[in-house]
Structure formats: structure tokens, C-alpha cells
Design an enzyme around this catalytic site. Structure first.
Site, PDB file in Angstrom:
ATOM      1  CB  ALA A 143      -1.135  -0.148   1.271  1.00  0.00           C
ATOM      2  CE1 TYR A 179       3.564   9.215  -2.801  1.00  0.00           C
ATOM      3  CE2 TYR A 179       5.359   7.666  -2.213  1.00  0.00           C
ATOM      4  CZ  TYR A 179       4.543   8.927  -2.072  1.00  0.00           C
ATOM      5  OH  TYR A 179       5.025   9.693  -1.326  1.00  0.00           O
ATOM      6  CG  ASN A 226       0.954  -1.902   3.558  1.00  0.00           C
ATOM      7  OD1 ASN A 226       1.619  -1.943   2.376  1.00  0.00           O
ATOM      8  ND2 ASN A 226       1.060  -1.122   4.238  1.00  0.00           N
ATOM      9  CB  VAL A 251       3.884 -10.207   0.725  1.00  0.00           C
ATOM     10  CG1 VAL A 251       3.974 -11.141  -0.413  1.00  0.00           C
ATOM     11  CG2 VAL A 251       2.281  -9.369   0.460  1.00  0.00           C
ATOM     12  CD  GLU A 290      13.358  15.914  -1.872  1.00  0.00           C
ATOM     13  OE1 GLU A 290      12.910  14.729  -1.665  1.00  0.00           O
ATOM     14  OE2 GLU A 290      12.493  16.711  -2.410  1.00  0.00           O
TER      15      GLU A 290
HETATM   16  P1  FAD Z   1       6.439   2.247  -1.662  1.00  0.00           P
HETATM   17  O1  FAD Z   1       5.810   3.506  -1.646  1.00  0.00           O
HETATM   18  O2  FAD Z   1       7.936   2.164  -1.254  1.00  0.00           O
HETATM   19  O3  FAD Z   1       5.339   1.241  -1.043  1.00  0.00           O
HETATM   20  C1  FAD Z   1       5.771   0.078  -0.912  1.00  0.00           C
HETATM   21  C2  FAD Z   1       4.615  -0.508   0.110  1.00  0.00           C
HETATM   22  O4  FAD Z   1       4.705  -1.852   0.175  1.00  0.00           O
HETATM   23  C3  FAD Z   1       4.920  -0.046   1.430  1.00  0.00           C
HETATM   24  O5  FAD Z   1       3.707   0.336   2.160  1.00  0.00           O
HETATM   25  C4  FAD Z   1       5.514  -1.228   2.160  1.00  0.00           C
HETATM   26  O6  FAD Z   1       4.961  -1.105   3.508  1.00  0.00           O
HETATM   27  C5  FAD Z   1       4.757  -2.200   1.694  1.00  0.00           C
HETATM   28  N1  FAD Z   1       5.578  -3.563   1.814  1.00  0.00           N
HETATM   29  C6  FAD Z   1       6.633  -3.905   1.381  1.00  0.00           C
HETATM   30  N2  FAD Z   1       7.126  -5.138   1.728  1.00  0.00           N
HETATM   31  C7  FAD Z   1       5.904  -5.621   2.169  1.00  0.00           C
HETATM   32  C8  FAD Z   1       5.574  -7.056   2.243  1.00  0.00           C
HETATM   33  N3  FAD Z   1       6.516  -8.079   2.401  1.00  0.00           N
HETATM   34  N4  FAD Z   1       4.499  -7.324   2.776  1.00  0.00           N
HETATM   35  C9  FAD Z   1       3.573  -6.421   2.779  1.00  0.00           C
HETATM   36  N5  FAD Z   1       3.726  -5.243   2.478  1.00  0.00           N
HETATM   37  C10 FAD Z   1       5.012  -4.974   2.027  1.00  0.00           C
HETATM   38  N6  FAD Z   1       9.862  10.245  -6.018  1.00  0.00           N
HETATM   39  C11 FAD Z   1       9.360  11.300  -6.645  1.00  0.00           C
HETATM   40  O7  FAD Z   1       8.644  11.160  -7.685  1.00  0.00           O
HETATM   41  N7  FAD Z   1       9.499  12.654  -6.167  1.00  0.00           N
HETATM   42  C12 FAD Z   1      10.212  12.765  -4.819  1.00  0.00           C
HETATM   43  O8  FAD Z   1      10.345  13.934  -4.551  1.00  0.00           O
HETATM   44  C13 FAD Z   1      10.949  11.527  -4.332  1.00  0.00           C
HETATM   45  N8  FAD Z   1      11.437  11.800  -3.137  1.00  0.00           N
HETATM   46  C14 FAD Z   1      11.911  10.899  -2.519  1.00  0.00           C
HETATM   47  C15 FAD Z   1      12.510  11.171  -1.204  1.00  0.00           C
HETATM   48  C16 FAD Z   1      12.913  10.115  -0.597  1.00  0.00           C
HETATM   49  C17 FAD Z   1      13.606  10.176   0.819  1.00  0.00           C
HETATM   50  C18 FAD Z   1      12.968   8.678  -0.806  1.00  0.00           C
HETATM   51  C19 FAD Z   1      13.516   7.458  -0.165  1.00  0.00           C
HETATM   52  C20 FAD Z   1      12.214   8.293  -2.113  1.00  0.00           C
HETATM   53  C21 FAD Z   1      11.706   9.477  -2.878  1.00  0.00           C
HETATM   54  N9  FAD Z   1      11.184   9.315  -4.279  1.00  0.00           N
HETATM   55  C22 FAD Z   1      10.476  10.460  -4.804  1.00  0.00           C
HETATM   56  C23 FAD Z   1      10.920   7.928  -4.724  1.00  0.00           C
HETATM   57  C24 FAD Z   1       9.611   7.441  -4.320  1.00  0.00           C
HETATM   58  O9  FAD Z   1       9.450   7.396  -3.056  1.00  0.00           O
HETATM   59  C25 FAD Z   1       9.182   5.971  -4.695  1.00  0.00           C
HETATM   60  O10 FAD Z   1       9.709   5.629  -6.091  1.00  0.00           O
HETATM   61  C26 FAD Z   1       7.778   5.290  -4.601  1.00  0.00           C
HETATM   62  O11 FAD Z   1       7.788   5.361  -3.134  1.00  0.00           O
HETATM   63  C27 FAD Z   1       7.680   3.977  -4.978  1.00  0.00           C
HETATM   64  O12 FAD Z   1       6.190   3.816  -4.886  1.00  0.00           O
HETATM   65  P2  FAD Z   1       5.906   2.172  -4.740  1.00  0.00           P
HETATM   66  O13 FAD Z   1       4.358   2.129  -4.497  1.00  0.00           O
HETATM   67  O14 FAD Z   1       6.589   1.354  -5.650  1.00  0.00           O
HETATM   68  O15 FAD Z   1       6.592   1.747  -3.130  1.00  0.00           O
END
Ligand code: FAD
Length: 405
Positions: free
Chosen positions: A11, A13, A37, A81, A170
Site C-alpha cells: 500500500a 503510492y 500491506n 507477504v 532533500e
Molecule cells: P512504496 O511507496 O515503497 O510502497 C511499498 C509498500 O509496500 C509499503 O507500504 C510497504 O510497507 C509495503 N510492503 C513492502 N514489503 C511488504 C511485504 N513483504 N508485505 C506487505 N507489505 C509490504 N519520488 C518522486 O517522484 N518524487 C520525490 O520527490 C521523491 N522523493 C523521495 C525521497 C525519499 C527520501 C525517498 C526514499 C524516495 C523518494 N522518491 C521520490 C521515490 C519514491 O518514493 C518511490 O519511487 C515510491 O515510493 C515508489 O512507490 P511504490 O508504490 O513502488 O513503493
């Protein structure tokens, strides 16, 4: 006939936006939707550097999932997971098992230390609410102990940041806002504090326009940050880090009370460990964002890699792409269930802004370069726009940055 089961793993983005959009694209009769999640909350990864520095409380970055999704339409399962069994359409969880007809993998990223000695044990990473909270508490503890612990050293007030990419820069921006407050609170001479950034590239913010990146570097240097460019962290120890300049044999030791590694991320290990074919750990998705090996499986966000048409390099892993791809997946799921052709994903870049603390930023928005307060305001607009898309005006009023209340 039973309804098709759609299961979304993660859960962040990608997972949240897929879930919210699916409840809009599909009716209750079309499919059964389950979101899994490991926490009962969704957090904004792109705000974690602020929570890590302590410029915002970590609760600002997170929200209870049940307050954002439509719980009448979505079963939320709080569990971790473990693996995916593609052959039998099952996902193994820490506390059970779940069946699916269609799967959306949105498990996000893990920190990548590239095997650098000691980083796993002696450095922090900005990865989750819990790791951000630990960094904030550790830094605060070092400052609180400085005048009370007879063994405290000046180097306890040194913070080393590994990496000068988006998250590293940042985080530095937040630190330069936060350190003066900590010095005041704990009666510490600000001249005793060192913030050192170690970056292997010859410049900061590699994907950014050079003029903007130089602006960011100069701004941070003006606030006391020391940049060691063309320099690599070779080892992290309980006392700090050992670094080496490019083309030099010599190791330099920087003693530090806190080391934060922001130098790399990799995809969550579960898809590769579950037997999916991966490109550097990521599922290289088809034009409609499915696994090329299994058209019942979608991947979104940092577990997926998307190549623009005819391009050699993929899109970078960003929240912006995860959100747009999630919207495409929800539409495609509807097309599939209705027996229609799917739509190819078309990324519409809106620009990127890097914050440098509360009142400074740099960025390019719709091809327009921005710096200073206008860029900082734009960053808040971007943050609030996501909240608006996710939970409408009530979520913006509750968690947003533009201080509308
Ligand atoms: P995530 O947002 O990482 O979500 C993954 C989810 O899966 C989490 O809720 C986690 O708890 C859950 N999860 C993981 N493993 C398990 C499991 N085994 N079982 C159940 N649940 C699980 N991008 C931008 O576009 N602009 C920005 O300004 C920017 N700034 C950033 C600043 C920082 C400090 C960081 C670290 C990253 C930044 N990024 C930015 C990159 C961006 O945050 C990532 O690309 C984005 O979070 C990816 O989204 P996602 O949904 O793939 O994963």
C-alpha cells in the site's frame, strides 16, 4: 459464478492508487478487491526525509488505510507477504495464504548498500516510517547527550550522508533547517556540528539540470554542508566512515555520530525470489504494465521497470510514475474484465522538484526551471495534489502542506 479476485500487494503510492482507482473503475459486482500491506497505515515515502530529520512528525507522513480506502468495497489484510506462487495463483503471507485471479505487485523498494562493508549495521537508511523515526531519535539523542555524557565527543555531532541524489539532497535540506533548532534546544555551539555529504559522482543531483543542481549545492554549502564529491564510502564503522577519493589510494576516516545512507535503492526481493524473470530485480513490464510471463500479474512502482518506446534507458523509479501507472492498471483491469483491449501506458512527465528544507527548492515543472520560494511552494502543491487524488479535499485538509486550516 464467483467474482474475479483482484489482490494488490503493498500500500505505497502504486498499491494505494491502484486500489482507490479500482473502486472507481469497477462496481461491487465486477470483482472482489483485496489489499495486503504489512502496516495498517499508508505512508508518503517522499516525505520521509523530513520525518528523519525531525522537521515534521512522522505521523504527518502516514494515514490509516481504512480512512482512505472504501472498506465496503475493499478487504484490507494487514500481513506481510512472503512469496508468490504463480502456478497456483496464491500468495503466502506470514499468517496465512490468499488466492487471486489477478495480482498487482506494488511492494516498493529496499535500500541497496552495494555490499559496502559495515553499511548494513553501522548506517541508517531512509526507508520507512520506522527507519525515519529511528534516525530522528538517534540524532536527537546524540545532541541531548553531548552536554550530559562525560564520554561525549565533538564527532558525535557529525552527521555523514552517503549519496547526493534526490533523497540525499532533500535530507540535507531538512538537516540544515533542523540543526540550528537542536543546537538551541541542547545549548550546543553550532560551529561544533559537521554535516558531510559523500558522493561518488563529480556533482550532486545527477539527473537534474546542472544549473539547478549547482544552485542546490551552493545553497547547502552556504548553510555549512561539506560536500566530498568524486569520493566513495568504503566502509562504515561504529566510529564513522572510511572514504576514498577517486584515483587515490588513501583512505580518509570521518568520525561521525550518525551515518545515513541514501546512495541506492533496489526493488523488493519478493518477485525475484518467487521466480519472476527480472531485470536488476525488477519485473520488466509489457506496454500495458503486465508481467511478460503471466498476463494475470501486473507490477507497479519500484518493483517494475518501464522502458519508454524505443529507448535504451528505463524511466527512473519515482512516485510520480508509480501513481500514473496505477491509474493505467485500474483502467486495464476494467478492460480485461469486460473483454476489451488494454491500453498502453503513456507517461506524462510533469517535472520534478527537490526540496531544500521548508523554504527552498529547485525544480523543473512543465519545462520551466524554478528555484527558491516559488519552487518550495510548487513542491507543496505536488505533495497536496497526490493527497487530493487519493482522498479528496478532506485528506488535503487533514494531512496537506499548504496549511489551509
Ligand atoms: P512504496 O511507496 O515503497 O510502497 C511499498 C509498500 O509496500 C509499503 O507500504 C510497504 O510497507 C509495503 N510492503 C513492502 N514489503 C511488504 C511485504 N513483504 N508485505 C506487505 N507489505 C509490504 N519520488 C518522486 O517522484 N518524487 C520525490 O520527490 C521523491 N522523493 C523521495 C525521497 C525519499 C527520501 C525517498 C526514499 C524516495 C523518494 N522518491 C521520490 C521515490 C519514491 O518514493 C518511490 O519511487 C515510491 O515510493 C515508489 O512507490 P511504490 O508504490 O513502488 O513503493
Amino acid at each position: 459464478m464467483s467474482k474475479p479476485k483482484i489482490v494488490i500487494l503493498g500500500a505505497g503510492y502504486g498499491g494505494m492508487m491502484t486500489t482507490v482507482r479500482l473502486t472507481k473503475e469497477l462496481s461491487a459486482e465486477d470483482a472482489e478487491i483485496t489489499l495486503v500491506n504489512k502496516h495498517n497505515y499508508h505512508y508518503q515515502t517522499t516525505w520521509l526525509h523530513e520525518a528523519a530529520a525531525g522537521t515534521i512528525h512522522h505521523d504527518r507522513t502516514r494515514m490509516l488505510i481504512k480512512n482512505v480506502i472504501n472498506t465496503k468495497r475493499v478487504n484490507f489484510v494487514q500481513d506481510s507477504v512472503q512469496s508468490i506462487d504463480r502456478e497456483n495463483h496464491k500468495v503466502a503471507l506470514k499468517n496465512g495464504e490468499i488466492d487471486y485471479d489477478y495480482l498487482v505487485i506494488a511492494l516498493g523498494f529496499e535500500s541497496n548498500t552495494f555490499g559496502i562493508k559495515g553499511l548494513d549495521t553501522n548506517a541508517f537508511a531512509i526507508r520507512s516510517v520506522n527507519t525515519a523515526r529511528k534516525i530522528r531519535e538517534h540524532i536527537e539523542y546524540k545532541f541531548a547527550s553531548y552536554n550530559s555524557d562525560p564520554d561525549a565527543k565533538d564527532s558525535d555531532l557529525t552527521i555523514v550522508v552517503g549519496g547526493a541524489g534526490l533523497s540525499g539532497v532533500e535530507f540535507l535540506g531538512e538537516l540544515v533547517d533542523r540543526i540550528p533548532e537542536l543546537c538551541k534546544e541542547y545549548d550546543i555551539d553550532p560551529n561544533k556540528v559537521r554535516i558531510v555529504d559523500v558522493e561518488g559522482m563529480p556533482f550532486v543531483l545527477p539527473p537534474f539540470d546542472r544549473e539547478l543542481a549547482n544552485y542546490a549545492q551552493k545553497y547547502l554549502e552556504g548553510k555549512g554542508v561539506e560536500f566530498k564529491l568524486n569520493t566513495f564510502i568504503k566502509e562504515a564503522t561504529p566510529e564513522g566512515v572510511k572514504v576514498q577519493k577517486k584515483d587515490s589510494e588513501e583512505l580518509e576516516e570521518i568520525q561521525a555520530g550518525t551515518v545515513v545512507w541514501t546512495g541506492g535503492v533496489k526493488a523488493n526481493h519478493i518477485p525475484a525470489d518467487s521466480g519472476f524473470e527480472t531485470n536488476r530485480g525488477k519485473i520488466q513490464v509489457t506496454a500495458d504494465l503486465r508481467s511478460p510471463e503471466d498476463d494475470h500479474v501486473f507490477a507497479v512502482g519500484d518493483v517494475a521497470v518501464i522502458f519508454p518506446p524505443n529507448a535504451e534507458r528505463p524511466y527512473p523509479p519515482t512516485a510520480q510514475i508509480a501513481i500514473q501507472a496505477a491509474e493505467n492498471i485500474a483502467k486495464n483491469m476494467k478492460h480485461i474484465l469486460k473483454g476489451e483491449a488494454t491500453e498502453s501506458f503513456v507517461y506524462k512527465p510533469k517535472g520534478t522538484v527537490a526540496s531544500l528544507g521548508e523554504k527552498e527548492a529547485i525544480g523543473v515543472v512543465f519545462d520551466h526551471k524554478m528555484t527558491g520560494k516559488p519552487a518550495a511552494a510548487m513542491k507543496k502543491v505536488i505533495d497536496d495534489r497526490y493527497l487530493l487524488m487519493l482522498g479528496g479535499v478532506p485528506l488535503v485538509l487533514k494531512k496537506g502542506k499548504l496549511n489551509l486550516l
